[in-house]
Design an enzyme around this catalytic site. Structure first.
Site, PDB file in Angstrom:
ATOM      1  N   THR A   1       0.876  -1.172   0.000  1.00  0.00           N
ATOM      2  CA  THR A   1       0.000   0.000   0.000  1.00  0.00           C
ATOM      3  C   THR A   1       0.913   1.222   0.000  1.00  0.00           C
ATOM      4  O   THR A   1       1.602   1.497   0.980  1.00  0.00           O
ATOM      5  CB  THR A   1      -0.913   0.033   1.240  1.00  0.00           C
TER       6      THR A   1
ATOM      7  N   LYS B   1      -7.408   1.831  -3.314  1.00  0.00           N
ATOM      8  CA  LYS B   1      -7.096   1.446  -1.919  1.00  0.00           C
ATOM      9  C   LYS B   1      -7.296   2.642  -0.977  1.00  0.00           C
ATOM     10  O   LYS B   1      -7.730   2.488   0.161  1.00  0.00           O
ATOM     11  CB  LYS B   1      -5.663   0.921  -1.853  1.00  0.00           C
TER      12      LYS B   1
ATOM     13  N   LYS C   1      -0.154   5.580   7.984  1.00  0.00           N
ATOM     14  CA  LYS C   1       0.554   5.714   6.696  1.00  0.00           C
ATOM     15  C   LYS C   1      -0.480   5.831   5.567  1.00  0.00           C
ATOM     16  O   LYS C   1      -0.392   6.723   4.716  1.00  0.00           O
ATOM     17  CB  LYS C   1       1.443   4.485   6.453  1.00  0.00           C
TER      18      LYS C   1
HETATM   19  N1  LIG Z   1      -1.057  -6.476   7.578  1.00  0.00           N
HETATM   20  C1  LIG Z   1      -2.220  -6.187   7.006  1.00  0.00           C
HETATM   21  O1  LIG Z   1      -3.289  -6.527   7.542  1.00  0.00           O
HETATM   22  C2  LIG Z   1      -2.264  -5.470   5.675  1.00  0.00           C
HETATM   23  C3  LIG Z   1      -3.470  -5.440   4.974  1.00  0.00           C
HETATM   24  C4  LIG Z   1      -3.520  -4.794   3.734  1.00  0.00           C
HETATM   25  C5  LIG Z   1      -2.387  -4.172   3.248  1.00  0.00           C
HETATM   26  N2  LIG Z   1      -1.237  -4.183   3.969  1.00  0.00           N
HETATM   27  C6  LIG Z   1      -0.069  -3.508   3.391  1.00  0.00           C
HETATM   28  O2  LIG Z   1       0.808  -4.503   2.868  1.00  0.00           O
HETATM   29  C7  LIG Z   1       2.171  -4.074   3.028  1.00  0.00           C
HETATM   30  C8  LIG Z   1       2.924  -5.104   3.851  1.00  0.00           C
HETATM   31  O3  LIG Z   1       2.269  -5.249   5.095  1.00  0.00           O
HETATM   32  P1  LIG Z   1       2.698  -6.385   6.146  1.00  0.00           P
HETATM   33  O4  LIG Z   1       1.643  -6.387   7.180  1.00  0.00           O
HETATM   34  O5  LIG Z   1       3.047  -7.640   5.433  1.00  0.00           O
HETATM   35  O6  LIG Z   1       4.024  -5.707   6.749  1.00  0.00           O
HETATM   36  P2  LIG Z   1       5.213  -6.387   7.565  1.00  0.00           P
HETATM   37  O7  LIG Z   1       4.762  -7.637   8.249  1.00  0.00           O
HETATM   38  O8  LIG Z   1       5.830  -5.315   8.381  1.00  0.00           O
HETATM   39  O9  LIG Z   1       6.224  -6.822   6.409  1.00  0.00           O
HETATM   40  C9  LIG Z   1       6.909  -5.879   5.637  1.00  0.00           C
HETATM   41  C10 LIG Z   1       7.830  -6.625   4.724  1.00  0.00           C
HETATM   42  O10 LIG Z   1       8.569  -5.694   3.944  1.00  0.00           O
HETATM   43  C11 LIG Z   1       9.972  -5.890   4.123  1.00  0.00           C
HETATM   44  N3  LIG Z   1      10.649  -4.599   4.015  1.00  0.00           N
HETATM   45  C12 LIG Z   1      10.276  -3.436   4.588  1.00  0.00           C
HETATM   46  N4  LIG Z   1      11.119  -2.450   4.249  1.00  0.00           N
HETATM   47  C13 LIG Z   1      12.045  -3.010   3.433  1.00  0.00           C
HETATM   48  C14 LIG Z   1      13.170  -2.496   2.747  1.00  0.00           C
HETATM   49  N5  LIG Z   1      13.508  -1.196   2.829  1.00  0.00           N
HETATM   50  N6  LIG Z   1      13.903  -3.363   2.001  1.00  0.00           N
HETATM   51  C15 LIG Z   1      13.561  -4.655   1.929  1.00  0.00           C
HETATM   52  N7  LIG Z   1      12.495  -5.196   2.539  1.00  0.00           N
HETATM   53  C16 LIG Z   1      11.742  -4.378   3.289  1.00  0.00           C
HETATM   54  C17 LIG Z   1      10.094  -6.512   5.501  1.00  0.00           C
HETATM   55  O11 LIG Z   1      11.331  -7.179   5.644  1.00  0.00           O
HETATM   56  P3  LIG Z   1      11.868  -7.625   7.090  1.00  0.00           P
HETATM   57  O12 LIG Z   1      11.247  -8.967   7.367  1.00  0.00           O
HETATM   58  O13 LIG Z   1      13.319  -7.682   6.961  1.00  0.00           O
HETATM   59  O14 LIG Z   1      11.418  -6.559   8.063  1.00  0.00           O
HETATM   60  C18 LIG Z   1       8.888  -7.449   5.469  1.00  0.00           C
HETATM   61  O15 LIG Z   1       9.156  -8.598   4.698  1.00  0.00           O
HETATM   62  C19 LIG Z   1       2.115  -2.683   3.687  1.00  0.00           C
HETATM   63  O16 LIG Z   1       2.187  -1.702   2.704  1.00  0.00           O
HETATM   64  C20 LIG Z   1       0.748  -2.681   4.377  1.00  0.00           C
HETATM   65  O17 LIG Z   1       0.231  -1.372   4.520  1.00  0.00           O
HETATM   66  C21 LIG Z   1      -1.136  -4.837   5.163  1.00  0.00           C
END
Ligand SMILES: NC(=O)c1ccc[n+]([C@@H]2O[C@H](COP(=O)([O-])OP(=O)(O)OC[C@H]3O[C@@H](n4cnc5c(N)ncnc54)[C@H](OP(=O)(O)O)[C@@H]3O)[C@@H](O)[C@H]2O)c1
Length: 291
Positions: A97, A172, A240
Site C-alpha cells: 500500500t 485502496k 501511513k
Molecule cells: N497487515 C495487514 O493486515 C495489511 C493489509 C492490507 C495491506 N497491507 C499492506 O501490505 C504491506 C505489507 O504489510 P505487512 O503487514 O506484510 O508488513 P510487515 O509484516 O511489516 O512486512 C513488511 C515486509 O517488507 C519488508 N521490508 C520493509 N522495508 C524493506 C526495505 N527497505 N527493504 C527490503 N524489505 C523491506 C520486511 O522485511 P523484514 O522482514 O526484513 O522486516 C517485510 O518482509 C504494507 O504496505 C501494508 O500497509 C497490510
C-alpha cells in the site's frame, strides 16, 4: 505455470507467496531478514535469493509486498533492486500500500527497460492473505492484467483492473477512507452501549442484522467489547495509509474531514503506545476519556 519471485515475506507476503507454491508456480523469494526467507523455504519448498535483483532474474512475474514508498523504491530501483534483474517483457506487480505517485514513478523507470508494472494493493488483512481470499485493486494495462490474473487468483477472490497505473493505489485510498469513518462509528456505538448499561454483545447481534451492519462490526465487535487490540491491521500502517489519502485529497481537491479527524484520533492511540494495535482500538481512546 509461471516462474515468479516474491519480495517481502511479512505478515501479508509470507502466506501470499505460499499460495503461489501451492498452485504449482515456481517461486523464488527474497526477504531483507534472511531467517524469514529460510523459514519460508523450509515450509513451502521454493528457492531463496539473497538480493531482490537475484530473485528477479529469469522470472515471468515479480511480486513485491513491502512497507511504504521508500521501501518500494529500494527493492525495485536500488542498486540490488529487481529492476536490474528482470528481463524485458517481464511484469512487476506491487502489492504494497503506497502512493499513486510512487506507482507512476516506478512504472516510468521500468518502461525505459521495457518492463511492465501493475500497482496492486490488497485488502482483506492477515486472515485474507492466509486464506487466499484477498481483494486486489489494480492499475496498469489490460494485457498485463490479463497475463497475471490467473497467477494472482492463487491468493485472491477478487482482482480487478481499475484504470491506468496508480488507479489501484487510488482505489485502496477509497477503501481506507471508508474504513476510517466506519470504525469510528462502531467505536462510538459500543462506547455509548457501555455508558447506557447495555449488553454490547447482544446489541450488536441484533443491530448487525439491520442497516448498521459492516465488515468491522461482524469481525471486530467481540474483541472491541473485551478491549483486545493486540492483533490485526496496525495503527502505524493505517496512519501511513490515511496520510497518503490525505496528501492525494489535497491535490485532487476532495474534502475528507472525517478521515482527517480519525487520523488525529489514531495519533492519540499511538500516544497510548498502541502503534501495533488493531485499527478498532479507537474504542480504547474513547474509554480512556471516560476514566
Ligand atoms: N497487515 C495487514 O493486515 C495489511 C493489509 C492490507 C495491506 N497491507 C499492506 O501490505 C504491506 C505489507 O504489510 P505487512 O503487514 O506484510 O508488513 P510487515 O509484516 O511489516 O512486512 C513488511 C515486509 O517488507 C519488508 N521490508 C520493509 N522495508 C524493506 C526495505 N527497505 N527493504 C527490503 N524489505 C523491506 C520486511 O522485511 P523484514 O522482514 O526484513 O522486516 C517485510 O518482509 C504494507 O504496505 C501494508 O500497509 C497490510
Amino acid at each position: 505455470m509461471a516462474k515468479v519471485a516474491f519480495i517481502g515475506l511479512g505478515v501479508m507476503g509470507y502466506p501470499m507467496a505460499g499460495h503461489l507454491v501451492k498452485q504449482g508456480h515456481e517461486v523464488t523469494v527474497y526477504n531483507r531478514t534472511t531467517s524469514k526467507a529460510t523459514q519460508w523455504v523450509e515450509q513451502f519448498g521454493g528457492q531463496l535469493a539473497l538480493t531482490p535483483k537475484d530473485a528477479a532474474k529469469g522470472q515471468d512475474f515479480v511480486f513485491t509486498c513491502v512497507g511504504n514508498d521508500d521501501d518500494l523504491r529500494q527493492v525495485v530501483l536500488g542498486e540490488q533492486g529487481v529492476a536490474h534483474g528482470m528481463h524485458p517483457s517481464a511484469v512487476l506487480v506491487d502489492h504494497t500500500t503506497a502512493s499513486a505517485d510512487v506507482a507512476r514513478e516506478i512504472a516510468a523507470h521500468l518502461a525505459l527497460r521495457n518492463i511492465a508494472f501493475l500497482d496492486a494493493p490488497v485488502s482483506g488483512g492477515q486472515a485474507g492473505a492466509e486464506n487466499g481470499v484477498l481483494t486486489v485493486m489494480m492499475g496498469g494495462e489490460q494485457t498485463h492484467y490479463d497475463a497475471v490474473k490467473p497467477v494472482i487468483d492463487a491468493y485472491s477472490r477478487c482482482a480487478e483492473l481499475l484504470g491506468p497505473v496508480g488507479a489501484g493505489q487510488l482505489t485502496k485510498m477509497v477503501n481506507q477512507i471508508c474504513i476510517a469513518g466506519v470504525v469510528q462509528g462502531l467505536a462510538e456505538g459500543l462506547h455509548f452501549a457501555k455508558s447506557a448499561g447495555l449488553d454490547g454483545l447482544k446489541v450488536i447481534e441484533v443491530i448487525s442484522k439491520g442497516a448498521a451492519q459492516s465488515w468491522q462490526m461482524e469481525n471486530r465487535y467481540q474483541t472491541m467489547w473485551q478491549g483486545k487490540y493486540d492483533f490485526g491491521f496496525a495503527i502505524d500502517w493505517m496512519r501511513k495509509d490515511l496520510g497518503i489519502a490525505l496528501d492525494e485529497a489535497r491535490r485532487n481537491g476532495s474534502h475528507l474531514p472525517v478521515a482527517a479527524l480519525v487520523d488525529q484520533f489514531y495519533s492519540e492511540v499511538q500516544a497510548m503506545k498502541g502503534n501495533r494495535w488493531d485499527t478498532s482500538s479507537l474504542l480504547a481512546r474513547l474509554e480512556k476519556s471516560r476514566s
